[in-house]
Each structure stands twice: as C-alpha cells, then as structure tokens.
Motif scaffolding. Structure first.
Motif, PDB file in Angstrom:
ATOM      1  N   ALA A 161       0.834  -1.204   0.000  1.00 44.68           N
ATOM      2  CA  ALA A 161       0.000   0.000   0.000  1.00 44.68           C
ATOM      3  C   ALA A 161       0.869   1.254   0.000  1.00 44.68           C
ATOM      4  CB  ALA A 161      -0.918  -0.001   1.214  1.00 44.68           C
ATOM      5  N   ILE A 162       0.300   2.320  -0.517  1.00 41.25           N
ATOM      6  CA  ILE A 162       0.942   3.638  -0.506  1.00 41.25           C
ATOM      7  C   ILE A 162       0.090   4.538   0.379  1.00 41.25           C
ATOM      8  CG2 ILE A 162       1.640   5.624  -1.877  1.00 41.25           C
ATOM      9  CD1 ILE A 162       1.838   3.559  -4.263  1.00 41.25           C
ATOM     10  N   LEU A 163       0.709   5.121   1.363  1.00 45.40           N
ATOM     11  CA  LEU A 163       0.006   6.001   2.298  1.00 45.40           C
ATOM     12  C   LEU A 163       0.441   7.427   2.044  1.00 45.40           C
ATOM     13  CD1 LEU A 163       0.635   3.977   5.606  1.00 45.40           C
ATOM     14  CD2 LEU A 163      -1.074   3.544   3.825  1.00 45.40           C
ATOM     15  N   GLU A 164      -0.507   8.330   2.107  1.00 42.55           N
ATOM     16  CA  GLU A 164      -0.134   9.743   2.042  1.00 42.55           C
ATOM     17  C   GLU A 164      -1.107  10.558   2.884  1.00 42.55           C
ATOM     18  OE1 GLU A 164      -0.240  11.729  -1.708  1.00 42.55           O
ATOM     19  OE2 GLU A 164      -2.138  10.831  -2.329  1.00 42.55           O
ATOM     20  N   TYR A 165      -0.563  11.606   3.457  1.00 37.09           N
ATOM     21  CA  TYR A 165      -1.390  12.498   4.261  1.00 37.09           C
ATOM     22  C   TYR A 165      -0.830  13.906   4.144  1.00 37.09           C
ATOM     23  CZ  TYR A 165       2.379  11.724   7.664  1.00 37.09           C
ATOM     24  OH  TYR A 165       3.604  11.630   8.271  1.00 37.09           O
ATOM     25  N   ARG A 166      -1.694  14.864   4.410  1.00 34.26           N
ATOM     26  CA  ARG A 166      -1.269  16.265   4.384  1.00 34.26           C
ATOM     27  C   ARG A 166      -1.995  17.008   5.498  1.00 34.26           C
ATOM     28  NH1 ARG A 166      -4.119  18.517  -1.220  1.00 34.26           N
ATOM     29  NH2 ARG A 166      -6.277  18.102  -0.618  1.00 34.26           N
ATOM     30  N   TYR A 167      -1.412  18.112   5.881  1.00 34.36           N
ATOM     31  CA  TYR A 167      -1.999  18.944   6.930  1.00 34.36           C
ATOM     32  C   TYR A 167      -1.372  20.325   6.850  1.00 34.36           C
ATOM     33  CZ  TYR A 167       2.328  17.680   9.363  1.00 34.36           C
ATOM     34  OH  TYR A 167       3.644  17.480   9.683  1.00 34.36           O
ATOM     35  N   THR A 168      -2.013  21.276   7.531  1.00 34.82           N
ATOM     36  CA  THR A 168      -1.534  22.660   7.544  1.00 34.82           C
ATOM     37  C   THR A 168      -1.357  23.115   8.982  1.00 34.82           C
ATOM     38  OG1 THR A 168      -2.669  23.172   5.477  1.00 34.82           O
ATOM     39  CG2 THR A 168      -2.051  25.036   6.869  1.00 34.82           C
ATOM     40  N   ILE A 169      -0.242  23.782   9.245  1.00 35.88           N
ATOM     41  CA  ILE A 169      -0.002  24.387  10.552  1.00 35.88           C
ATOM     42  C   ILE A 169       0.122  25.893  10.369  1.00 35.88           C
ATOM     43  CG2 ILE A 169       1.663  24.657  12.430  1.00 35.88           C
ATOM     44  CD1 ILE A 169       2.275  21.732  12.277  1.00 35.88           C
ATOM     45  N   GLU A 170      -0.658  26.641  11.127  1.00 38.14           N
ATOM     46  CA  GLU A 170      -0.506  28.091  11.173  1.00 38.14           C
ATOM     47  C   GLU A 170       0.290  28.441  12.425  1.00 38.14           C
ATOM     48  OE1 GLU A 170      -4.221  30.089  10.950  1.00 38.14           O
ATOM     49  OE2 GLU A 170      -4.450  29.736   8.796  1.00 38.14           O
ATOM     50  N   ARG A 171       1.364  29.202  12.243  1.00 39.08           N
ATOM     51  CA  ARG A 171       2.304  29.487  13.332  1.00 39.08           C
ATOM     52  C   ARG A 171       2.414  30.997  13.523  1.00 39.08           C
ATOM     53  NH1 ARG A 171       6.898  26.860  15.746  1.00 39.08           N
ATOM     54  NH2 ARG A 171       8.653  28.269  16.120  1.00 39.08           N
ATOM     55  N   ARG A 172       2.170  31.451  14.767  1.00 43.48           N
ATOM     56  CA  ARG A 172       2.208  32.887  15.047  1.00 43.48           C
ATOM     57  C   ARG A 172       3.623  33.376  15.363  1.00 43.48           C
ATOM     58  NH1 ARG A 172      -0.729  35.506  19.022  1.00 43.48           N
ATOM     59  NH2 ARG A 172      -0.365  33.807  20.497  1.00 43.48           N
ATOM     60  N   TYR A 173       4.488  32.478  15.836  1.00 41.31           N
ATOM     61  CA  TYR A 173       5.862  32.870  16.163  1.00 41.31           C
ATOM     62  C   TYR A 173       6.737  32.587  14.949  1.00 41.31           C
ATOM     63  CZ  TYR A 173      10.427  32.878  18.434  1.00 41.31           C
ATOM     64  OH  TYR A 173      11.733  33.137  18.761  1.00 41.31           O
ATOM     65  N   ILE A 174       7.253  33.632  14.301  1.00 42.44           N
ATOM     66  CA  ILE A 174       7.950  33.437  13.034  1.00 42.44           C
ATOM     67  C   ILE A 174       9.440  33.750  13.110  1.00 42.44           C
ATOM     68  CG2 ILE A 174       5.839  33.948  11.737  1.00 42.44           C
ATOM     69  CD1 ILE A 174       7.159  36.683  11.024  1.00 42.44           C
ATOM     70  N   GLU A 175       9.961  34.090  14.301  1.00 48.24           N
ATOM     71  CA  GLU A 175      11.396  34.369  14.390  1.00 48.24           C
ATOM     72  C   GLU A 175      12.223  33.139  14.064  1.00 48.24           C
ATOM     73  OE1 GLU A 175      12.608  36.374  17.910  1.00 48.24           O
ATOM     74  OE2 GLU A 175      10.932  37.782  17.847  1.00 48.24           O
TER      75      GLU A 175
END
Length: 656
Positions: free
Chosen positions: A149-163
């Motif tokens: 089998a081939i597995l794939e997943y995706r997700y998004t992270i929003e990050r407020r600290y950008i230093e």
C-alpha cells in the motif's frame, strides 16, 4: 545609442534569468496529493519495512489580525512493504499549542491499495493527545493498510511565532527518497538556514516569479518578483534509535531556520543569546518570580539562623532537605513558573520551575548566592548554541556558589541532594540566569553517579551453601533509591536484597543495617549477614562456583557490537567488588587466573586474583568516569561490558 543598447541588454538579461529559474524549477515538481505514479506501485523494498518516498513542506506568510502568520503546508507519502510495521500507519503530528502559537488544520489522508482502490482517512479517527504543557499531538491510524500500500497524508499548521521555523527533519527510522522544503518570502522577510547531521548533497535554489501585468518597459517601475527559496535532498539514510542516547532528534538530519532579515527596507538581524536572554527578562523572568517569593526567603533565613554553627555548605544541605521533603512534584518540566513559594512549601502539587525558584529564594534568604539554570532535558535533546532560541529551554535547575565551589541541584528530584540530579536533567550544558548577565556551563554534578563498593567475606560449604557477611558503601543514585524505598515503607532486609542480591529468590538475611542515609557528605553504609543455599552446584568431583556473587551484569546493554550513534550513558559508573571466600577443607580452584585490565579513554576494568588452596581472594574494579563516548570509542566500550558479562556468567570448578 550606447545607453539604449545597455537598457535592452539589461531587460533581456533579467528575462533570461527569470526564464532559466522557471525551467530549473520544473525539474522539481511537487508530488500531487491523491495522484500516485505507476512507478511507485512497482517500487521494491531495500530492506526497510516501509520507505518515505516524498516529504514536503511549503512555507508562506500572511497578515492576520494585525500580526504575521506563517502557514506550513505538509505532504508526506510512504510505500509500505510490511503491514505489520505499525509505525508506518500510526501517524503522530506534534504542534506547539501553548499560548496559541500553532494551530493545525486540514488533515486529510489516503491509503492507495495495490488494486488501485483508495481509502480515505475518516475525520472521526483523528484524536488529540496532550504531551505536556506546551505540546499536543494529532494522532491517527491510516485505514486498511496492506503490503504494497501507498500512504499519504497532508496537513496545515498556522504558526504565530515566526522568528524561527520548526525543524524540518530529513531523516527518519527508515530511508527517505526525497525531501523538499520551500519558503515563499514576502519582501520584508528572509531566513538563515542551518543543516544538521547531514553530509549528503543539498540542492539550494531560488525561483523568481513575476506576477506583474505592467508592460515590460524600462521607464515604468516594475514590482519586485515573488521570491521562493527551495531546499532539496535525496536518498537520505535512516537514523534508527539505539540504546543509550539522549534524544534521537539530536542525531537526525534536519534543516533549521532562523529569521535573518526583517523590515522595509530589510535590515539584517543580529540574534544572539544576549537577545534571547533579554526577551526572557522581559517576558518570563524567573528572577522576577524569585524576588516575589518573600515567604521562601524568610524560611531560608530562619533555617540558617537555626544552624549558626554550620558552614554555608551544611546550611545549603539543611535548606535543600527542608524543601525536598515538603514539595510535591507534578512531573511537569518548565523553565519558568509564577506559582508562589508558599504553595510549594505547603506541599501543593507544583511544577519543576516553581519548586526550584522556591529553592533559589530560600538559599538567598540563607545568605547563599544562587541562580536559576535553564536547560533542555535529554528527551528534548541537547541545546544547539549556534541556534539562539529560548524555545530550546524546557526545564529549570539551580546553581549555587559557595567559597569558590559551584553546586547544581534539582529540588523536584525526591530524596536527592545538592549535586544529585535526575538522569533526564543530566544533559550537556545549562544557562545560568544571573541578575545582569548569563553564563553557559557544562553540567557535571559530582554526586550524579552510580558509585558502589562491596566487600564480601564468606565460607563455601561442601554442599554448595555460601554464607558470610557483606558490607557495601554506596553514593549517588543508589543512595537516592534506598531513601525512596525506605519512605515507601520497604523494610531494610528487602532493600538490601534488592540493592545487592537481586535475582536470588532463596537468600536469607539477618543483622541488616543501613546507616548514613541522611548525611549528604558520607556514603550510605549497608551491612548484613547472608546465606544462599545451593549457590554452587555440587558434583562428584567438586563444586561449580560463580565468582561474581554481587555486581553482576548478565547481558550487554548495547545488544550487539555494531553502532552508528554516540553513546550517552545515564551517568558515570563505579563498581569495586572484593571477595574473600573460604573453601571447604581439601578443596581448591582449578586453573590459574592472572591479573588483567581493559582500559580506554574514560573507562577501565581491572581484575585482581590471589587464589590459594582453601582460600579465594579476588576483586573487580569497573570505573566508567564519563557518560559520553564517541562512535570511534564504542568498540572498546563494548568489549569492556562484554568482559563484565563474561565474568558474570563464568563458572569456576572447585575440586576436592
């Protein structure tokens, strides 16, 4: 005329640059989510139970609610060769939830079966797991996983600290075929990239995208192109966990990113540890909380006045014991707390920082110079000093200064003492947070070791019974364990049996004594009379006798002799065992044993023998005086432990 030709040359040159960058970018096409190339179905295993075929993260920025937010879009694809490898199908995504720093969304996934069918990840199967006060994990199991089998997943992270950006790991427990990270920069921002633990080739390139509809006429100002920086790596070997390391993340290949330019026009940022400490002083300053702990300060003062005849070191011991016996540790580590000392000293459940801030206030009240120490636990990995970030700190200890000597301590470690800290806190370096400055120092507390001396005088009967006396002096972690066992209600006979005779089910003990447990500057002394029936196996021509009665090690902790990662032991270790065994009349040991030793940088194992008719006098000394060993030193360290195991499993023939 020359000026006109020069202008057209510049325009053509810029156009060619943009065209070349676009053509170059086409070599690195993203893996389309949900679209699997046929070649991936035919991919065969190289020995690993699964392979990460693609790992991608695309970073962009936007303004939200008056602040700048980084959006990190992740896409991971795996090919499974062995469905029983559960780590392939159980996915854990950590994110920093404290203070709403990171928010995770848009999780989706597919299992692509060899038959061509696709099974979607159900949103109801995604759960949130709390790890500690800072991190949560989104966890889910990919559906219907089979071989191939081939597995794939995706997700998004929003990050407020950008230093800084989260670490982008290249290596995993299995090989990674391709990893890619891109950052699409706004005009006001740039990052400095650092590669760790990776000697392979990294392709770094820029793509300039012109989105302007303004005619390409030299006299009309052109908007700046969108700049995307890209990092690519291929055929990344696995980094597998091995015994006795700090955190696996210390050894995994990764990209790190620190902001290097900011503003319009962009200004170069000089971010060093002085800047990090300055931010800590402003936002989460442990010294501010320590100064508020007037109750602890007064308690330390009263303890010092009650022991006016003691020196400063002895007063420190009294202060430490007073707090250590009353605190109630929640198990949570943190570099800062606003919990007050009155609650800590009342026995209310508190985190590590609250307890140690109370200790600093008490020591200062007793007239002892003391400061908080910010550290990273072993589980979180060593601090990278070339990458200044206060998010590397996740715990706090204390450092005191008395007559030119320094003492590191952790009052949240129950039944401990100054100089004896938990193994997880015994990491590389700590930052001493002073009033107007700071200091890095190597964490090497003198009491944090396994230190055991044992003397055995015994008689062996012709039936194989061994009886005699044992005296043991113990320091460091063994003493802390004995204190804890006594507090838990274990009787002294059971404590001695567990500490020295673990594994003997039929041992008999009497005249048991444990002394000096609460005298920090002395070793704990254990003594007892013992009897072990059938210790030696009786045969018609003699007895089969095991020479390592106590202090034995039955197996090598490293498993096998091959190793790719450095060794980090729990702590330095010292074992000194001496035996004087009287044999039955007419018996003697078969064979001649000669003194010998194994030595290496940081460790030594020596054997001393004086074997006589009816009397065996011999001793073993193992001294491992450091905890960190390089891969190059590992073969010698392995051989030292192997000799220890060999002696523990050996048997001598004692003939009539």
């Amino acid at each position: 005329m020359f000026t006109v030709l020069y202008r057209y040359t510049v325009i053509i040159g810029v156009s060619l640059l943009v065209l070349t960058s676009s053509l170059y970018a086409q070599q690195f096409q993203d893996a389309d989510f949900g679209v699997i190339p046929d070649s991936l179905y035919h991919l065969s295993s190289s020995g690993a139970p699964y392979t990460i075929t693609n790992k991608e993260m695309d970073v962009s920025f936007e303004e939200k609610g008056g602040s700048i937010v980084a959006t990190l879009e992740h896409h991971v694809r795996l090919k499974v060769f062995d469905k029983t490898a559960r780590e392939a199908s159980i996915i854990s995504i950590p994110y920093y939830y404290d203070n709403n720093m990171e928010r995770i969304s848009d999780i989706s996934g597919w299992t692509h079966l060899p038959s061509g069918n696709q099974i979607a990840l159900r949103q109801d199967d995604i759960r949130t797991v709390n790890i500690n006060s800072r991190y949560n994990v989104k966890e889910f199991t990919m559906p219907t996983v089979v071989d191939g089998a081939i597995l794939e997943y995706r997700y998004t992270i929003e990050r407020r600290y950008i230093e800084e950006l989260p670490d982008f790991f290249l290596s995993h427990p299995v090989p990674t075929e391709a990893a890619k990270l891109t950052i699409t920069y706004p005009n006001y921002l740039r990052y400095k990239q650092l590669t760790e633990n990776y000697s392979g080739s990294v392709d770094n390139s820029f793509v300039y995208t012109d989105t302007s509809s303004v005619p390409k006429i030299f006299t009309i100002p052109q908007p700046k192109p969108i700049v995307t920086e890209r990092w690519m790596a291929y055929d990344i070997p696995a980094t597998e966990k091995e015994p006795y390391i700090t955190s696996l993340d210390d050894h995994r290949a990764k990209f790190k990113f620190m902001m290097s330019e900011f503003g319009i026009p962009r200004q170069t940022l000089d971010i060093g540890w002085d800047v990090v400490v300055a931010k800590l002083r402003k936002n989460t300053n442990p010294l501010t909380e320590i100064r508020k702990n007037s109750y602890a300060h007064a308690k330390g003062d009263s303890i010092a006045k009650a022991h006016t005849g003691n020196n400063a070191k002895e007063i420190q011991n009294h202060v430490f014991r007073y707090l250590n016996e009353r605190m109630s540790f929640s198990g949570a580590h943190s570099p800062y707390s606003n919990t007050r000392s009155r609650a800590v000293l009342a026995g209310e459940v508190a985190d590590q920082a609250a307890i140690n801030q109370t200790l600093v206030a008490m020591l200062r009240g007793a007239g002892i110079k003391a400061f908080p120490v910010l550290v990273s636990t072993r589980k979180s990995g060593a601090i990278n000093k070339s990458f200044p970030s206060f998010y590397q700190f996740n715990a706090q200890m204390v450092r005191s200064h008395i007559e030119g000597q320094t003492y590191v301590m952790d009052a949240s470690f129950s039944h401990s003492q100054p100089g004896l800290i938990p193994v997880d806190m015994y990491n590389d370096e700590g930052l001493e947070f002073k009033t107007r400055s700071f200091e890095w120092f190597k964490i090497a507390p003198n009491k944090s070791r396994f230190d055991i001396e044992v003397d055995v005088e015994a008689q062996l009967t012709s039936q194989g019974t061994l009886r005699g006396t044992i005296i043991s002096h113990q320091k460091g972690y063994p003493t802390q364990q004995i204190r804890r066992q006594r507090t838990d209600g274990m009787n002294d006979a059971d404590i001695v049996s567990r500490a020295l005779f673990d594994g003997y089910g039929d041992i008999k003990l009497d005249s048991v004594s444990i002394r000096n447990l609460n005298e920090y500057d002395r070793s704990a002394e254990i003594s007892a009379r013992f009897e072990i029936e059938d210790y030696a196996t009786s045969f018609s021509n003699g007895l089969e006798y095991r020479p390592m009665i106590v202090g034995y090690r039955m197996s090598n902790p490293f498993g096998d002799a091959s190793r790719d990662l450095p060794v980090t032991l729990d702590a330095p270790e010292k074992l000194n065992v001496s035996y004087s065994i009287t044999l039955p009349s007419g018996f003697s040991v078969e064979g001649i044993r000669r003194d010998q030793s194994l030595s290496m940088d940081g460790a030594e194992f020596s054997e001393l023998y004086k074997l006589e008719p009816e009397q065996l006098n011999y001793s073993y000394q193992i001294n491992i005086n450091r905890k960190d060993f390089s891969v190059q030193l590992f073969p010698q360290l392995y051989n030292l432990y192997s000799r220890w195991v060999q002696l523990s499993n050996s048997k001598w023939l004692i003939k009539r």
